[in-house]
Design an enzyme around this catalytic site. Structure first.
Site, mmCIF file in Angstrom:
data_model
loop_
_atom_site.group_PDB
_atom_site.id
_atom_site.type_symbol
_atom_site.label_atom_id
_atom_site.label_comp_id
_atom_site.label_asym_id
_atom_site.label_seq_id
_atom_site.Cartn_x
_atom_site.Cartn_y
_atom_site.Cartn_z
ATOM 1 N N GLU A 13 0.777 -1.155 0.040
ATOM 2 C CA GLU A 13 -0.038 0.029 0.006
ATOM 3 C C GLU A 13 0.774 1.350 -0.031
ATOM 4 O O GLU A 13 0.273 2.291 -0.360
ATOM 5 C CB GLU A 13 -0.884 0.008 1.307
ATOM 6 C CG GLU A 13 -0.416 0.358 2.367
ATOM 7 C CD GLU A 13 0.289 -0.748 3.171
ATOM 8 O OE1 GLU A 13 0.762 -0.780 4.270
ATOM 9 O OE2 GLU A 13 0.273 -2.024 2.685
ATOM 10 N N ASP A 15 -3.699 -2.641 9.070
ATOM 11 C CA ASP A 15 -2.634 -1.565 9.226
ATOM 12 C C ASP A 15 -2.605 -0.773 8.206
ATOM 13 O O ASP A 15 -1.740 0.079 7.941
ATOM 14 C CB ASP A 15 -1.272 -2.023 9.511
ATOM 15 C CG ASP A 15 -0.875 -3.113 8.206
ATOM 16 O OD1 ASP A 15 -1.687 -3.236 7.202
ATOM 17 O OD2 ASP A 15 0.203 -3.523 8.007
#
Length: 257
Positions: free
Chosen positions: A124, A154
């Site tokens: 990400e 997360d």
């Protein structure tokens, strides 16, 4: 006005897993482990959080390029480097985890990712950039989370549905799907696919063009273009990290039985 931010000359020498070079206001951020492809460790996790803060506070940075070293961007993780035995250990992980992505989003100049190869740990991070370039060898996969029995909380749970769309993002996270560079381009996670030789020169070409734009145009364009992601991250990141911690503790208890 007194300058309180850490100067580039200091923070550029501060991190063992991050090489920082600046030319004409374009900051090249290269992640690595001892000059080779980055191995994700607790040190790398914490360093990136604080490095992004230093970058964000330095108004001499006009554009940021984020890239890796060697054949992969980050394709290996050292689980033994993380201390996860107590609630206090997890509290520290949550503390640093919130800062990792929020500090990246706090950078108020355009960010270009040049993904030089496979990234299975925190993929990400590069796709949160404003422009994402990928080498033909690049692949994207969220490896350490749901495929390993861990909640992808997360920030992955925020970023991938945002980038790919809700259904594709959830499928990507729940199945451990690996996206090659061309598929990532088709899905909208990547803007250009290039050869390894073309990757960084193209990133520099784009960065220099952006750096020529007026200061406020650059800074405020970044702010308005990331506003939605910043808002969702602020709302959902801490809860996701807490759920990830609970699932990880449960997995650890099961493995001890």
């Amino acid at each position: 006005m007194k300058q309180l931010a850490t100067p580039f000359q200091e923070y550029s020498q501060k991190y063992e897993n991050i090489r920082l070079e600046r030319d004409g206001g374009v900051l090249l951020v290269t992640v690595h482990t001892e000059g080779k492809s980055l191995v994700w460790t607790s040190t790398a996790h914490d360093e990136l959080a604080y490095c992004f803060h230093d970058i964000a506070c330095d108004r001499e940075n006009k554009v940021v390029i984020l890239t890796g070293t060697g054949p992969s961007f980050c394709n290996e993780i050292d689980f033994t480097s993380f201390n996860l035995g107590t609630p206090h250990d997890w509290d520290e992980i949550i503390f640093e985890g919130q800062r990792l992505l929020n500090n990246l989003l706090s950078i108020e100049v355009p960010v270009i990712a040049a993904v030089n190869g496979p990234v299975t740990n925190h993929p990400e991070i590069p796709v949160m950039s404003d422009i994402v370039l990928a080498a033909e060898s690049a692949t994207f996969q969220d490896g350490p989370h749901f495929p390993s029995g861990i909640v992808p909380g997360d920030g992955a749970h925020v970023v991938w549905p945002h980038v790919l769309g809700s259904n594709r993002g959830r499928y990507f996270l729940l199945t451990g799907q690996e996206l090659d560079a061309r598929t990532a381009l088709d899905y909208g996670a990547v803007n250009e696919v290039l050869s390894e030789q073309e990757l960084l020169p193209r990133a520099w070409e784009l960065a220099r063009g952006i750096a020529e734009k007026p200061l406020l145009a650059r800074r405020y364009a970044r702010k308005v273009l990331t506003r939605q992601l910043r808002r969702v991250m602020e709302a959902d990141l801490s809860l996701g990290l807490a759920h990830e911690a609970l699932a990880a503790i449960d997995l650890g208890m099961e493995s001890e039985q």
